[in-house]
Design an enzyme around this catalytic site. Structure first.
Site, short mmCIF file in Angstrom:
data_model
loop_
_atom_site.label_atom_id
_atom_site.label_comp_id
_atom_site.label_asym_id
_atom_site.label_seq_id
_atom_site.Cartn_x
_atom_site.Cartn_y
_atom_site.Cartn_z
N ASP A 151 0.80 -1.22 0.00
CA ASP A 151 0.00 0.00 0.00
C ASP A 151 0.84 1.27 0.00
O ASP A 151 1.39 1.67 1.02
CB ASP A 151 -0.96 0.01 1.20
CG ASP A 151 -2.09 1.00 0.99
OD1 ASP A 151 -1.95 1.88 0.10
OD2 ASP A 151 -3.10 0.92 1.69
N ASP A 356 -1.77 5.54 -6.72
CA ASP A 356 -2.10 4.79 -5.52
C ASP A 356 -2.16 3.30 -5.86
O ASP A 356 -2.78 2.91 -6.84
CB ASP A 356 -3.47 5.28 -5.00
CG ASP A 356 -3.85 4.64 -3.68
OD1 ASP A 356 -2.95 4.25 -2.93
OD2 ASP A 356 -5.06 4.54 -3.41
#
Ligand SMILES: *[C@@H]1O[C@H](CO)[C@@H](O)[C@H](O)[C@H]1NC(C)=O
Ligand SMILES: *[C@@H]1O[C@H](CO)[C@@H](O)[C@H](O)[C@H]1NC(C)=O
Ligand SMILES: *[C@@H]1O[C@H](CO)[C@@H](O)[C@H](O)[C@H]1NC(C)=O
Length: 478
Positions: A151, A356
């Site tokens: 992440d 992202d």
């Protein structure tokens, strides 16, 4: 003589033809149109067996990346995890809503630290929890392998910790379930807790909302998809590979999680925060990492340091966003089927965009998405339209076709870098009779654009925080 020359010409033409066929792929031979991909529809339903990448990473610093619900996932050996593509979309929207609620409009005021525990009364939720790709990394002595979600939007790495007979406050499910896969701090000789007075236990980490021993640095993260993790800060040895071992890495030891319904053990925080994994290993890796996200039945990589970075990588500057540790970048233009979309430049300049790893579907400003959808539809007139699914509003029923001819899509970023998306990054397959354009529009002009993991699929993506740049190259996995 002329016969010989004709023969030569024929041979040359044949060579050119074959060469085009091999270099440009099947679409060339079929349609002769360079601006299209020909997608084999059977390839859209991922294989049930894992096809490992043929690429050998000649590096000591590479981890294998797999889709958590795909055929190569280590999580499939336990509880059955299905690739529920509609559910992925629902969770994806929850993450994006959260990013938008925090980062849109008045960036300065409403922001809490992204990717870090929320401790104020407003209880704004984190934008995490939906990431699709995992790596397995070793924690502790002896090494315990933990599958963690990659992440780039997350600061703190955390993993589930076994609390056999230790935690009074929480019923220890981990121990009850006798789950040997869960990391057991008491069996690691290099494990230490971090005290609440430690420099590392800063305000943006510490939570006072949960009961916690005075000696511990407790954190609590609520994700927007209703999942959460609570625990305390610890340090232990992290083993990337046998040659790359780091002692004293700070991470969250999670005592209690909610709604984390798969067997992932936690998150690998890859933001630019000082506690992220790249920051904590900067001495060795220089704050550089790269990855390739594979299609669900294949393998990719997460590589620390600058090893294996393709010479064809093109870079765009990282644009920092105030008070976050996300990776901002500028989208300048989008090209569909060889035609640059007519979008006023101001559409992308305010606000900016981020890249992202945890957002799946790329989100665009409403005007940019409308232009992209328009151009896409224009190119897809030959196919029967189908109903919208969740956030995807442009769908087709390819029944009766073996292949679909889909316009190529490329993005131009700040610094003059143009990236052509892989063939897998354009259509989101729900099932054999339902495929959708894999982009979505934001609700408001002021919402941040997000370059998501579906569009990054098969690209090599380089995060060079030290150099202030993000790079892209094609064919990063194979
Ligand atoms: C989270 O929980 C709330 C309340 O139970 C519910 O309304 C909401 O739909 C849930 N969100 C997700 C993404 O599941
Ligand atoms: C639609 O199909 C026709 C006939 O097969 C073909 O000539 C044309 O190129 C196709 N158009 C697009 C946009 O794919
Ligand atoms: C395919 O997916 C769509 C959207 O989720 C659904 O409405 C449809 O029933 C599915 N079709 C099949 C054959 O599974």
């Amino acid at each position: 003589m002329s016969f010989a020359r004709n023969l030569l010409n024929i041979i040359i033409l044949l060579c050119v033809y074959l060469n085009r066929g091999f270099t440009e792929g099947a679409q060339e031979r079929e349609s002769g149109r360079v601006d299209y991909h020909t997608i084999q529809l059977s390839s859209l339903s991922p294989s049930s067996s894992c096809v490992p990448s043929s690429k050998e990473y000649d590096t000591k610093s590479s981890l294998r990346v797999v889709h958590k619900h795909g055929a190569c996932s280590p999580l499939r050996s336990g509880k059955a995890v299905k690739l529920d593509r509609a559910d992925i979309l629902r969770r994806d929207q929850a993450r994006v809503d959260s990013i938008h609620s925090k980062l849109t409009n008045n960036l300065e005021d409403r922001l809490t630290q992204t990717g870090l525990p929320v401790k104020d009364e407003s209880k704004s939720k984190e934008d995490l929890g939906s990431g699709s790709y995992i790596v397995t990394i070793g924690i502790g002595t002896p090494t315990h392998n933990q599958p963690l979600i990659i992440d780039t939007g997350s600061d703190l790495t955390w993993t589930k910790c076994r609390q056999c007979g230790r935690s009074r406050r929480y019923i220890s499910l981990a121990c009850n379930s006798k789950n040997k896969d869960i990391f057991n701090p008491s069996s690691s000789t290099s494990f230490n807790t971090v005290s609440s007075t430690s420099r590392v236990c800063s305000d943006d980490i510490r939570s006072t909302d949960i009961p916690c021993s005075a000696y511990r640095c407790c954190y609590s993260i609520d994700y927007n998809d209703n999942s959460s993790s609570e625990g305390y800060l610890a340090e232990d040895k992290f083993t990337v590979t046998t040659a790359d071992v780091f002692s004293g890495i700070h991470f969250g030891c999670s005592e209690k999680e909610a709604n984390i319904n798969d067997n992932t053990a936690g998150l690998l925080g890859l933001s630019s925060h000082v506690l992220s994994f790249p920051s904590q290993t900067a001495n060795k890796y220089n704050n550089i990492f790269s990855y390739c996200f594979p299609s669900p039945d294949r393998t990719g990589h997460l590589t620390f340091g600058s090893t294996g970075i393709s010479s064809s990588v093109k870079y765009t500057p990282i644009k920092s966003l105030p008070k976050t540790h996300l990776y901002g970048l500028d989208i300048v233009s989008i090209t569909v089927g060889g035609k640059k979309l007519e979008i006023p430049s101001t559409v992308f300049s305010h606000p900016r965009a981020i890249i992202d790893s945890g957002t799946v579907i790329t989100r665009l400003p409403p005007k940019a998405y409308a232009a992209l959808r328009g151009a896409f539809k224009e190119n897809m007139k030959n196919y029967t339209t189908a109903s919208a699914v969740e956030l995807l509003d442009t769908c087709y029923d390819p029944k009766g076709f073996d292949t679909m001819s889909v316009p190529k899509v490329s993005f131009s970023f700040g610094g003059g870098t143009t990236v052509e998306l892989g063939l897998n990054g354009i259509l989101y397959p729900l099932n054999a009779s339902h495929v959708c354009l894999a982009f979505a529009g934001n609700d408001n002009d002021g919402d941040l654009a997000i370059f998501g993991s579906f569009q990054q699929m098969t690209l090599q993506v380089v995060y060079d925080t030290a150099g202030g740049r993000i790079g892209f190259a094609q064919n990063g996995c194979s």
